[in-house]
Enzyme design. Structure first.
Site, PDB file in Angstrom:
ATOM      1  N   ASP A 124       0.858  -1.179   0.000  1.00 17.77           N
ATOM      2  CA  ASP A 124       0.000   0.000   0.000  1.00 17.77           C
ATOM      3  C   ASP A 124       0.897   1.233   0.000  1.00 17.77           C
ATOM      4  O   ASP A 124       2.114   1.124   0.148  1.00 17.77           O
ATOM      5  CB  ASP A 124      -0.997  -0.004   1.158  1.00 17.77           C
ATOM      6  CG  ASP A 124      -0.355   0.040   2.534  1.00 17.77           C
ATOM      7  OD1 ASP A 124       0.863  -0.221   2.632  1.00 17.77           O
ATOM      8  OD2 ASP A 124      -1.053   0.321   3.513  1.00 17.77           O
ATOM      9  N   TYR A 142       3.069   4.639   0.742  1.00 23.49           N
ATOM     10  CA  TYR A 142       3.771   5.176   1.899  1.00 23.49           C
ATOM     11  C   TYR A 142       2.806   6.050   2.702  1.00 23.49           C
ATOM     12  O   TYR A 142       1.966   6.743   2.137  1.00 23.49           O
ATOM     13  CB  TYR A 142       4.961   6.023   1.452  1.00 23.49           C
ATOM     14  CG  TYR A 142       6.053   5.256   0.729  1.00 23.49           C
ATOM     15  CD1 TYR A 142       6.704   4.181   1.336  1.00 23.49           C
ATOM     16  CD2 TYR A 142       6.460   5.628  -0.552  1.00 23.49           C
ATOM     17  CE1 TYR A 142       7.723   3.494   0.680  1.00 23.49           C
ATOM     18  CE2 TYR A 142       7.483   4.954  -1.210  1.00 23.49           C
ATOM     19  CZ  TYR A 142       8.107   3.886  -0.591  1.00 23.49           C
ATOM     20  OH  TYR A 142       9.113   3.217  -1.242  1.00 23.49           O
ATOM     21  N   PHE A 172       6.561   1.985  -4.510  1.00 27.44           N
ATOM     22  CA  PHE A 172       7.945   2.147  -4.071  1.00 27.44           C
ATOM     23  C   PHE A 172       8.540   3.526  -4.373  1.00 27.44           C
ATOM     24  O   PHE A 172       9.587   3.875  -3.849  1.00 27.44           O
ATOM     25  CB  PHE A 172       8.865   1.060  -4.654  1.00 27.44           C
ATOM     26  CG  PHE A 172       8.545  -0.320  -4.165  1.00 27.44           C
ATOM     27  CD1 PHE A 172       8.882  -0.719  -2.883  1.00 27.44           C
ATOM     28  CD2 PHE A 172       7.888  -1.229  -4.977  1.00 27.44           C
ATOM     29  CE1 PHE A 172       8.585  -1.991  -2.414  1.00 27.44           C
ATOM     30  CE2 PHE A 172       7.572  -2.507  -4.532  1.00 27.44           C
ATOM     31  CZ  PHE A 172       7.925  -2.886  -3.248  1.00 27.44           C
ATOM     32  N   HIS A 199      10.385  -9.254   0.134  1.00 34.13           N
ATOM     33  CA  HIS A 199      10.169  -7.809   0.050  1.00 34.13           C
ATOM     34  C   HIS A 199      11.488  -7.083   0.341  1.00 34.13           C
ATOM     35  O   HIS A 199      12.292  -7.544   1.150  1.00 34.13           O
ATOM     36  CB  HIS A 199       9.107  -7.397   1.075  1.00 34.13           C
ATOM     37  CG  HIS A 199       8.567  -6.032   0.886  1.00 34.13           C
ATOM     38  ND1 HIS A 199       9.196  -4.912   1.395  1.00 34.13           N
ATOM     39  CD2 HIS A 199       7.461  -5.581   0.241  1.00 34.13           C
ATOM     40  CE1 HIS A 199       8.496  -3.838   1.063  1.00 34.13           C
ATOM     41  NE2 HIS A 199       7.446  -4.210   0.374  1.00 34.13           N
TER      42      HIS A 199
END
Length: 233
Positions: A72, A74, A85, A197
């Site tokens: 989701d 930031y 990202f 991740h």
């Protein structure tokens, strides 16, 4: 605030054509009502409303060659701008993005840029897609289970049904689960590269050393597509 298709600006036309039926479904109306209530309650929502669908503005449907699936947005001030990202120029790269840049340098010798905006990737056909497209300030995964997952499942299904092969970079459990919604026949001709991740909590478990950037370009060249220039200027 409305998700009515004609008011989603500037979502790129080919995506709008693909996704308009989703905006007419009840779960999206419920999601719209939920977000409206969040705003009425005084909550700060990221990204800004006009950037929620930014991934579908920067990369047209036909242009997509690579899909990077995040979780989701930031949840800190100024960070989220609708691309997984990525952060706008002027915002320090968060730890996960710093680790992406470290792996990129290790893999291809690309030096970390002075900023964390991945717009140059998006404009070359890298769809920077989050599984959830909004978040309440300071509260990660606060909009989990509100309908975004159904919407982005549909995005992945539409991409998976394409006949031309794509590369899916699946970093972490949620990204892998998103890809697993494809049926086997659709998934078979795409390249799925799986790694932990890039978060500091998991990157040392196999994200570092995965060489997904070079593997992506090798595959794209093999199928006759232009590789991605991963350098960010």
């Amino acid at each position: 605030m409305a998700f009515a298709a004609e008011k989603i600006a500037p979502m790129e036309a080919s995506w709008l054509e693909q996704l308009t039926p989703e905006f007419e479904k009840s779960y999206m109306r419920e999601l719209e009502a939920f977000l409206a209530q969040e705003i009425r309650s005084g909550a700060t929502i990221y990204p800004p409303f006009d950037l929620i669908f930014n991934a579908f503005c920067q990369t047209s449907f036909s242009q997509v060659k690579v899909v990077i699936i995040g979780q989701d947005p930031y949840h800190g001030p100024g960070q989220a701008h609708g691309l997984s990202f990525s952060v706008p120029k002027g915002i320090p790269p968060p730890p996960s993005l710093q680790n992406i840049f470290k792996e990129l340098e290790s893999d291809l010798g690309v030096r970390p840029p002075s900023h964390g905006c991945l717009m140059e990737w998006a404009q070359q056909g890298v769809l920077l897609l989050n599984a959830i497209l909004t978040v309440r300030a300071g509260e990660p995964k606060s909009h989990h289970g509100r309908g975004w997952e159904l919407f982005t499942d549909r995005v992945v299904q539409i991409l998976g049904a394409r006949k031309d092969p794509l590369v899916f970079l699946l970093w972490g459990k949620s990204a892998l689960e998103k890809f697993q919604h494809l049926n086997a026949s659709d998934a078979r001709h795409h390249l799925a590269l799986v790694a932990p991740h890039p978060s500091p909590f998991s990157a040392h478990g196999g994200f570092f050393g995965c060489r997904h950037f070079s593997k992506t370009n090798e595959f794209l060249q093999k199928i006759g597509k232009t590789p991605i220039d991963w350098t960010i200027h």
